[in-house]
Write a protein that holds these residues in place. Structure first.
Motif, PDB file in Angstrom:
ATOM      1  N   VAL A  58       0.837  -1.206   0.000  1.00 48.65           N
ATOM      2  CA  VAL A  58       0.000   0.000   0.000  1.00 48.65           C
ATOM      3  C   VAL A  58       0.871   1.255   0.000  1.00 48.65           C
ATOM      4  O   VAL A  58       1.841   1.336   0.742  1.00 48.65           O
ATOM      5  CB  VAL A  58      -0.906   0.001   1.239  1.00 48.65           C
ATOM      6  N   SER A  59       0.538   2.205  -0.840  1.00 43.82           N
ATOM      7  CA  SER A  59       1.298   3.459  -0.862  1.00 43.82           C
ATOM      8  C   SER A  59       0.530   4.533  -1.626  1.00 43.82           C
ATOM      9  O   SER A  59      -0.582   4.315  -2.068  1.00 43.82           O
ATOM     10  CB  SER A  59       2.649   3.228  -1.519  1.00 43.82           C
ATOM     11  N   TYR A  60       1.161   5.683  -1.794  1.00 45.50           N
ATOM     12  CA  TYR A  60       0.571   6.745  -2.602  1.00 45.50           C
ATOM     13  C   TYR A  60       0.542   6.299  -4.057  1.00 45.50           C
ATOM     14  O   TYR A  60       1.336   5.472  -4.473  1.00 45.50           O
ATOM     15  CB  TYR A  60       1.401   8.024  -2.503  1.00 45.50           C
ATOM     16  N   GLU A  61      -0.319   6.929  -4.813  1.00 43.45           N
ATOM     17  CA  GLU A  61      -0.454   6.500  -6.202  1.00 43.45           C
ATOM     18  C   GLU A  61      -0.457   7.716  -7.114  1.00 43.45           C
ATOM     19  O   GLU A  61      -1.027   8.742  -6.781  1.00 43.45           O
ATOM     20  CB  GLU A  61      -1.782   5.761  -6.351  1.00 43.45           C
ATOM     21  N   TYR A 108       3.562   3.968  -8.438  1.00 44.81           N
ATOM     22  CA  TYR A 108       3.721   4.427  -7.063  1.00 44.81           C
ATOM     23  C   TYR A 108       5.052   5.148  -6.930  1.00 44.81           C
ATOM     24  O   TYR A 108       6.090   4.567  -7.232  1.00 44.81           O
ATOM     25  CB  TYR A 108       3.721   3.239  -6.104  1.00 44.81           C
ATOM     26  N   ARG A 138       2.456   0.186 -10.780  1.00 47.84           N
ATOM     27  CA  ARG A 138       1.448  -0.552 -10.014  1.00 47.84           C
ATOM     28  C   ARG A 138       1.118  -1.812 -10.811  1.00 47.84           C
ATOM     29  O   ARG A 138       0.475  -1.740 -11.865  1.00 47.84           O
ATOM     30  CB  ARG A 138       0.207   0.313  -9.813  1.00 47.84           C
TER      31      ARG A 138
END
Lengths: 462, 205
Positions: B37-40, B143, B171
């Motif tokens: 999970v992270s920023y996109e 990402y 991604r």
């Protein structure tokens, strides 16, 4: 069998059933819920008993399960774990039938096999911990099947009474459990008529009492059914979906599990004989899931798609009983018992591991809730754009600060908005935010059980 | 009775040997490798020669499919296609595919490459380009942090229009088809042994 032997057998069954109960309990220490479970929580938290009956009349399921849940949460609180325990309780009760009914009637070996088969069927463990009515249906239908057997072979008041009561409970728990209950009555009636060559009066009385007790709900059921014709969420029944029913119930992460169960069924049907004459009724009981599926398919084809594989889960108790009694009666050598025992133990391990992964490892729920705990203040608004998921979010955040995108007033007072974007319409455009001097910042791609969403933080422009 | 056990044992042994020979080909399972999970961030466009390339190191031999996140909501899907190529460690093309934009979903994880045999541990490059599009074409998500890298992308380069995107990964999900772990074969072996012995006992009676 001596009293000491009976006590020893019962103790073994109780220990095994307790171990399985512990396995079920170990699957509930998480915060995952999906749409239908959220529906149960919202309905039972927000409504009185009368309100529950009124609301279920608007939905598609009968009210008994929700009433049971309401009673439990009123007594023990409304944490997710209590809700899930309400589903585990009937699994334990179903397993208790191995002590009260199956061992005395069919012997220790088959009682033990019943416990093992019940928990080795992959879908049973999955639905045994869900905040839904399926485990209660399993209990009522299994009790009904055993009571029908008791009524047939012993013809006592207790068995007729239990048969009537369990059928009424099944009818008031799930519509397809009602169909299964009706099929058990029909099979019992035909068996009695053929065997005694006379009209089965007690059967008629029991069936009539069940029917009369269901009459108050019948208009609601007909209205519910009528209102869903042409606009229900279940996809049309095709040859592929029918072919998939067996795999949905008996398939697991281990490839060909359904094929192995299919082979066991074929052996139980064609290679096994009942060791006593009256046991043929247990073989007849396997027609209950078959006819329930046929009824579901027929209704789906003639009216509107109303049937999916999980509506056969209520029949899984009598399916386990069928396998245990048929196969158990023919297991004479120690070698076959050991081989089947090891195979089923591996299946239980596989079923448990599959559900463990699904309950604890498959989602980002914990990360999401942890993040919100650390960053959200009481005045923050939770905004979402997938209307269906509204009541899921309500279970976690309450309704005070929860807003659906279409109902959001961006000019109102708030500190921050946490926007859960499920990437569906309605969309939140940057123009709208710009107009209100707001800006959104991407936080993470997260989710709750099967619901993925992108989390944004919306604040006033600096 | 003893004869039954001898015949059953012989049949079981033969059946299990046959099963164990065929099993790695017949009974396979899937393993999914996903981003953390992270920023996109979406890449604005991969049309007009602005190729997006991600290096990756496969973990297993058989890739069942590779999925990337595509957003085709704001582009015209009337014409054009997505050109996908995977070049191998020997710089040759290991896989090539064209997906018509009209076949792409509006948004979401989309399978762009199926059934590719690779050498585990070797470095491959996945390249994406939108060709003959009416506008900028679909947006592809990446990402902007290495924390989000899946095992395949860990420590590998992402380039956009020939320029490296520092600390960024595509991604992407890698779904492998792998033989079952040998311990799982026990279930099948015990089942085979049970069925043969049970049937032999029943037929004898």
């Amino acid at each position: 069998m001596t009293n000491t032997a009976k006590t020893k057998s019962n103790m073994i069954l109780i220990v095994v059933a307790s171990l399985f109960t512990v396995l079920y309990i170990s699957l509930i220490f998480n915060q995952n819920i999906w749409t239908d479970e959220a529906f149960t929580i919202e309905l039972t938290r927000e409504n009185s008993l009368f309100g529950i009956i009124h609301k279920t009349a608007v939905d598609v399921h009968p009210p008994l399960y929700y009433i049971i849940v309401k009673i439990f949460i009123s007594l023990f609180g409304s944490s997710f774990q209590i809700y899930k325990m309400v589903s585990i309780l009937p699994m334990t009760l179903t397993m208790a039938l191995s002590v009260t009914h199956i061992r005395p009637w069919f012997g220790m070996k088959r009682a033990l096999l019943f416990l093992v088969f019940l928990n080795a069927i992959p879908c049973v463990m999955e639905y045994g911990v869900q905040i839904r009515m399926y485990s209660w249906c399993i209990f009522f239908i299994t009790l009904m099947g055993l009571s029908a057997y008791g009524a047939l072979t012993r013809d006592t008041f207790v068995h007729w009474h239990t048969l009537t009561l369990s059928s009424i409970c099944a009818c008031y728990t799930h519509n397809f459990a009602m169909i299964s209950a009706m099929i058990i009555y029909v099979l019992l009636g035909i068996t009695l008529a053929v065997r005694k060559r006379a009209f089965p009066v007690r059967w008629f009385i029991s069936g009539t009492v069940s029917g009369i007790c269901f009459i108050p709900w019948l208009p609601t059921l007909l209205r519910q059914t009528g209102s869903r014709i042409g606009n229900y969420w279940i996809p049309p029944v095709t040859i592929d979906t029918i072919a998939g029913y067996f795999d949905d119930l008996f398939g697991s992460r281990l490839p060909y599990t359904a094929v192995m169960f299919a082979i066991l069924f074929l052996i139980a049907i064609f290679l096994c004989k009942h060791s006593r004459r009256e046991e043929y009724f247990v073989a007849v009981l396997i027609l209950v899931p078959v006819f329930t599926a046929l009824a579901g398919i027929l209704i789906s084809v003639m009216l509107t798609p109303f049937f999916i594989a999980r509506y056969l889960i209520p029949c899984m108790g009598i399916t386990a009983l069928f396998l245990a009694v048929r196969l158990g009666g023919m297991l004479h050598s120690r070698a076959t018992i050991v081989l089947l025992g090891i195979f089923l133990t591996v299946m239980i391990g596989n079923s448990y591991y599959t559900n463990y992964l699904s309950e604890y490892r498959s989602t980002h729920t914990d990360e999401f809730l942890r993040y919100m705990d650390e960053n959200r203040t009481p005045d923050d608004i939770i905004l979402y754009n997938n209307q269906e998921y509204g009541f899921i979010y309500e279970c976690y955040f309450g309704s005070d600060k929860l807003r659906f995108l279409d109902n959001m007033d961006f000019s109102s007072q708030f500190d921050r908005i946490w926007y859960l974007d499920s990437c569906v319409s309605p969309w939140l455009s940057d123009v709208t935010l710009e107009k209100h001097g707001l800006v959104k910042k991407y936080i993470a791609t997260l989710g709750i059980e099967q619901n993925d969403f992108i989390l944004y933080k919306i604040c006033k422009k600096p | 009775m003893k004869k039954i056990y001898i015949i059953s044992a012989a049949l079981t042994t033969a059946a299990i040997i046959a099963f164990l020979c065929a099993a790695p080909h017949l009974i396979r399972t899937t393993i999914l490798s996903e981003n953390n999970v992270s920023y996109e961030q979406p890449v604005p466009s991969i049309a007009g020669g602005r190729i997006l390339s991600q290096q990756f190191v496969p973990q297993y031999e058989m890739i069942k499919n590779i999925e990337i996140y595509i957003n085709a909501l704001s582009c015209s899907r009337a014409q054009g296609y997505l050109h996908i190529s995977i070049s191998g460690p020997d710089t040759g093309i290991a896989y090539e595919n064209q997906l018509a934009l009209s076949e792409l979903p509006e948004y979401g994880m989309t399978s762009i490459a199926d059934d590719i045999t690779v050498i585990p541990g070797s470095t491959y490059t996945l390249s994406l380009e939108a060709v003959d599009t009416a506008d900028d074409g679909p947006a592809i998500s990446f990402y902007p942090t290495m924390i989000a890298a899946n095992t395949e992308e860990q420590g590998r380069k992402l380039t956009y229009g020939g320029l490296p995107l520092a600390d960024s990964v595509l991604r992407a999900s890698f779904r492998y088809s792998v033989p079952l772990a040998p311990i799982n074969y026990l279930a099948y072996c015990f089942f085979i042994a049970f069925v043969i012995l049970f049937c032999a006992e029943r037929l004898k009676k």
